[in-house]
Design an enzyme around this catalytic site. Structure first.
Site, PDB file in Angstrom:
ATOM      1  N   SER A 112       0.942  -1.312   0.166  1.00  0.00           N
ATOM      2  CA  SER A 112       0.043   0.024  -0.008  1.00  0.00           C
ATOM      3  C   SER A 112       0.848   1.109  -0.050  1.00  0.00           C
ATOM      4  O   SER A 112       1.703   1.555  -1.007  1.00  0.00           O
ATOM      5  CB  SER A 112      -0.837   0.040   1.185  1.00  0.00           C
TER       6      SER A 112
ATOM      7  N   ASP B 169     -10.543  -4.590  -3.931  1.00  0.00           N
ATOM      8  CA  ASP B 169      -9.896  -3.503  -3.220  1.00  0.00           C
ATOM      9  C   ASP B 169     -10.666  -2.271  -3.429  1.00  0.00           C
ATOM     10  O   ASP B 169     -10.664  -1.764  -4.522  1.00  0.00           O
ATOM     11  CB  ASP B 169      -8.452  -3.420  -3.584  1.00  0.00           C
TER      12      ASP B 169
ATOM     13  N   HIS C 111      -8.416  -4.380   0.593  1.00  0.00           N
ATOM     14  CA  HIS C 111      -7.334  -3.637   0.703  1.00  0.00           C
ATOM     15  C   HIS C 111      -6.572  -4.480   1.737  1.00  0.00           C
ATOM     16  O   HIS C 111      -5.243  -3.987   1.810  1.00  0.00           O
ATOM     17  CB  HIS C 111      -7.550  -2.342   1.050  1.00  0.00           C
TER      18      HIS C 111
END
Length: 277
Positions: A151, A220, A249
């Site tokens: 991320s 996601d 996510h």
């Protein structure tokens, strides 16, 4: 008459809009870098298999991190954690790789885990360079490392992979750029003009000479799957994209994730990248 009434309505609305945009501009870094939401840092001296290390950044910050040496014939993975996370989460999600004997440097960020400084794009890049510098000074040069970014961490990981001759790059739930993430969330704000920290992964990944593994959940909602397909296309034939159907996510916490990374690393070893031979 009507023009005067119209102005009396429009001008306050314009003023309110400018105040909102100004506030978003001023507060963008606390909104982007959620160090305040990170879990409490662990007792770094009590993490089995790891030792606490410290390295100094080029702007004079001493950052804490965790290091686990590699078993013979295994590479060292440098793990860059996601937002609202820190070393506690890094230990948890890399446990499977540690059990397989991979070396690990769980990188610390300024402002996270009690480290000094305030996070920014330039700052996290400097933190990453300091991490690679520490490894090189301790016998692990860049060609013997694989960078793993989750991320937010996909930003410094991609920057470093584009700048150093590493053995590989792994992106988990990565993004094309921060403006690409934020613009759909704030459609009435000129996000692309105002954002100071951009993390332009899509513009950098083409300069990564190493093999790239891209892992992304198809469901996601924070960083949509389209970011992964765009990154894979920009990386060309060096990239392998692995979709995880229905995953969101929080993909990095999936037990199915790190066996995929392990098999990919085995493939690198067969092709002879760094110590992966």
């Amino acid at each position: 008459m009507w023009s005067g009434k119209l102005l009396s309505i429009v001008l306050p609305l314009v003023g309110f809009y400018l105040v909102v945009v100004g506030a978003l501009y001023a507060l963008q870094r606390p909104m982007i870098f959620r160090a305040d939401m990170s879990p409490a840092p662990p007792d770094l001296h009590a993490v089995p298999g790891f030792r606490e290390v410290s390295y100094r950044t080029e702007d004079g910050l001493d950052l804490r991190a965790l290091h686990r040496p590699a078993a013979a014939g295994r590479p060292t993975l440098v793990y860059f954690h996601g937002n609202a996370d820190g070393l506690s989460g890094s230990i948890r999600v890399t446990a499977g790789l540690a059990a397989e004997g991979y070396g690990l440097l769980l990188a610390g960020y300024r402002g996270y885990d009690g480290n000094p400084g305030s996070p920014s794009e330039a700052g996290l890049h400097a933190d990453g360079r300091a991490a690679l510098g520490w490894l090189a000074a301790n016998g692990v040069p860049a060609p013997d490392t694989v960078l793993v970014g989750n991320s937010l961490g996909s930003g410094p990981a991609t920057e470093l992979a584009a700048s150093f001759p590493v053995a590989g790059l792994v992106l988990i739930s990565g993004y094309t750029s921060l403006p690409d993430v934020a613009a759909p969330v704030y459609p009435f704000v000129p996000v692309r003009l105002l954002m100071r920290d951009r993390f332009d992964n899509i513009g950098k990944i083409g300069r990564v000479a190493a093999p790239v593994l891209i892992l992304h959940g198809t469901a996601d909602r924070t960083i949509p799957f389209g970011h992964a397909t765009a990154l894979a296309a920009a990386a060309g034939d060096r990239a392998r994209l692995v979709p995880f159907e229905g995953a969101g996510h929080e993909l990095v916490g999936s037990p199915a994730l790190f066996p995929v990374i392990g098999r990919w690393l085995d493939g690198l070893r067969r092709r002879g990248h760094g110590t992966l031979n």
